[in-house]
Design a protein around this motif. Structure first.
Motif, PDB file in Angstrom:
ATOM      1  N   UNK A  19     -28.101  -3.455  11.698  1.00  0.00           N
ATOM      2  CA  UNK A  19     -29.455  -2.640  11.792  1.00  0.00           C
ATOM      3  C   UNK A  19     -30.820  -3.314  11.798  1.00  0.00           C
ATOM      4  N   UNK A  20     -30.765  -4.638  11.319  1.00  0.00           N
ATOM      5  CA  UNK A  20     -31.971  -5.357  11.672  1.00  0.00           C
ATOM      6  C   UNK A  20     -31.762  -5.992  13.057  1.00  0.00           C
ATOM      7  N   UNK A  78     -31.107 -11.287  13.065  1.00  0.00           N
ATOM      8  CA  UNK A  78     -29.606 -11.347  12.473  1.00  0.00           C
ATOM      9  C   UNK A  78     -30.037 -12.091  11.170  1.00  0.00           C
ATOM     10  N   UNK A  79     -30.820 -13.083  11.119  1.00  0.00           N
ATOM     11  CA  UNK A  79     -31.140 -13.943   9.880  1.00  0.00           C
ATOM     12  C   UNK A  79     -31.689 -13.044   9.010  1.00  0.00           C
ATOM     13  N   UNK A  80     -32.496 -12.334   9.190  1.00  0.00           N
ATOM     14  CA  UNK A  80     -33.350 -11.630   8.429  1.00  0.00           C
ATOM     15  C   UNK A  80     -32.468 -10.540   7.983  1.00  0.00           C
ATOM     16  N   UNK A  82     -25.122  -5.973  24.332  1.00  0.00           N
ATOM     17  CA  UNK A  82     -25.159  -7.396  24.114  1.00  0.00           C
ATOM     18  C   UNK A  82     -25.045  -7.971  22.840  1.00  0.00           C
ATOM     19  N   UNK A  83     -25.484  -7.168  21.716  1.00  0.00           N
ATOM     20  CA  UNK A  83     -25.839  -7.706  20.363  1.00  0.00           C
ATOM     21  C   UNK A  83     -25.104  -7.040  19.463  1.00  0.00           C
ATOM     22  N   UNK A  84     -24.060  -6.280  19.578  1.00  0.00           N
ATOM     23  CA  UNK A  84     -23.397  -5.468  18.646  1.00  0.00           C
ATOM     24  C   UNK A  84     -21.990  -5.193  19.106  1.00  0.00           C
ATOM     25  N   UNK A  85     -21.744  -4.686  20.301  1.00  0.00           N
ATOM     26  CA  UNK A  85     -20.428  -4.439  20.789  1.00  0.00           C
ATOM     27  C   UNK A  85     -19.302  -5.822  20.781  1.00  0.00           C
ATOM     28  N   UNK A  86     -19.799  -6.794  21.469  1.00  0.00           N
ATOM     29  CA  UNK A  86     -19.058  -7.653  21.531  1.00  0.00           C
ATOM     30  C   UNK A  86     -18.519  -8.695  20.280  1.00  0.00           C
ATOM     31  N   UNK A  87     -19.209  -8.086  19.265  1.00  0.00           N
ATOM     32  CA  UNK A  87     -19.078  -8.858  17.933  1.00  0.00           C
ATOM     33  C   UNK A  87     -17.959  -7.912  16.862  1.00  0.00           C
TER      34      UNK A  87
END
Length: 193
Positions: free
Chosen positions: A143-144, A104-106, A163-168
């Motif tokens: 996307x990254x 996510x930082x990238x 876990x890394x998209x939907x909750x946000x």
């Protein structure tokens, strides 16, 4: 040149309204990195997800939009490099490149450049265009970040999305709404001066 004249000129971002100098640019890059690092400390764990909700994505997109593509990219590059070498300013006071959320930082680094380039085309001056700019920036981050999460945490693509998209998504909608109000309002303010 007055700020009203500069505000009307195409190709200008908010940071360009300050008197031009290398010192200004260096201070803006440092300030953008610091703002992102501070915003990353606003970190709330998401049950079941290794990725917390933070203020860092909003800060990264705000930095890119306000500073433009080059300075925004440099700010996020400084943020990323300093965090990798040990400055504890990634989400929740962490550092290093070993976290499953480092993708996510990238993504933020790339997104800050993209939204900065769009801001030079005036997308930060109206609420609707600003919403589109923020949505594109968030899409680049995901996307990254999501594929990186899948690889780093040994997850399937559907698990990483879950876990890394939907909750946000709801939080991202709120961030986009904030940006829709903040940046166009800033332009209206400076164009009245």
């Amino acid at each position: 040149m007055s700020t009203a004249t500069a505000a009307a000129r195409p190709g200008v971002v908010l940071a360009d309204l300050l008197p031009a100098s290398r010192v200004r640019d260096a201070a803006l890059v440092l300030g953008g990195a610091a703002l992102t690092g501070l915003a990353a400390q606003l970190s709330v764990p998401v049950p079941g997800s290794p990725v917390p909700v933070t203020g860092q994505t909003f800060a990264a997109l705000l930095v890119g939009t306000a500073l433009g593509a080059r300075r925004g990219f440099l700010s996020l590059a400084l943020y990323a490099v300093a965090g990798v070498v040990g400055v504890p300013w990634f989400a929740g006071g962490t550092s290093g490149s070993g976290a499953v959320s480092f993708g996510y930082v990238i993504g933020m680094l790339l997104a800050s450049a993209a939204v900065g380039a769009l801001a030079r085309r005036g997308t930060d001056r109206s609420p609707l265009r600003m919403a589109g700019t923020m949505i594109l920036g968030e899409a680049i981050i995901y996307a990254v970040g999501v594929p990186y999460l899948a690889l780093a945490a040994d997850m399937s693509a559907s698990q990483a999305i879950s876990l890394g998209l939907t909750p946000f998504l709801v939080g991202d909608a709120v961030k986009a709404a904030l940006a829709m109000g903040v940046l166009p309002t800033a332009w209206k303010f400076v164009s009245k001066r």
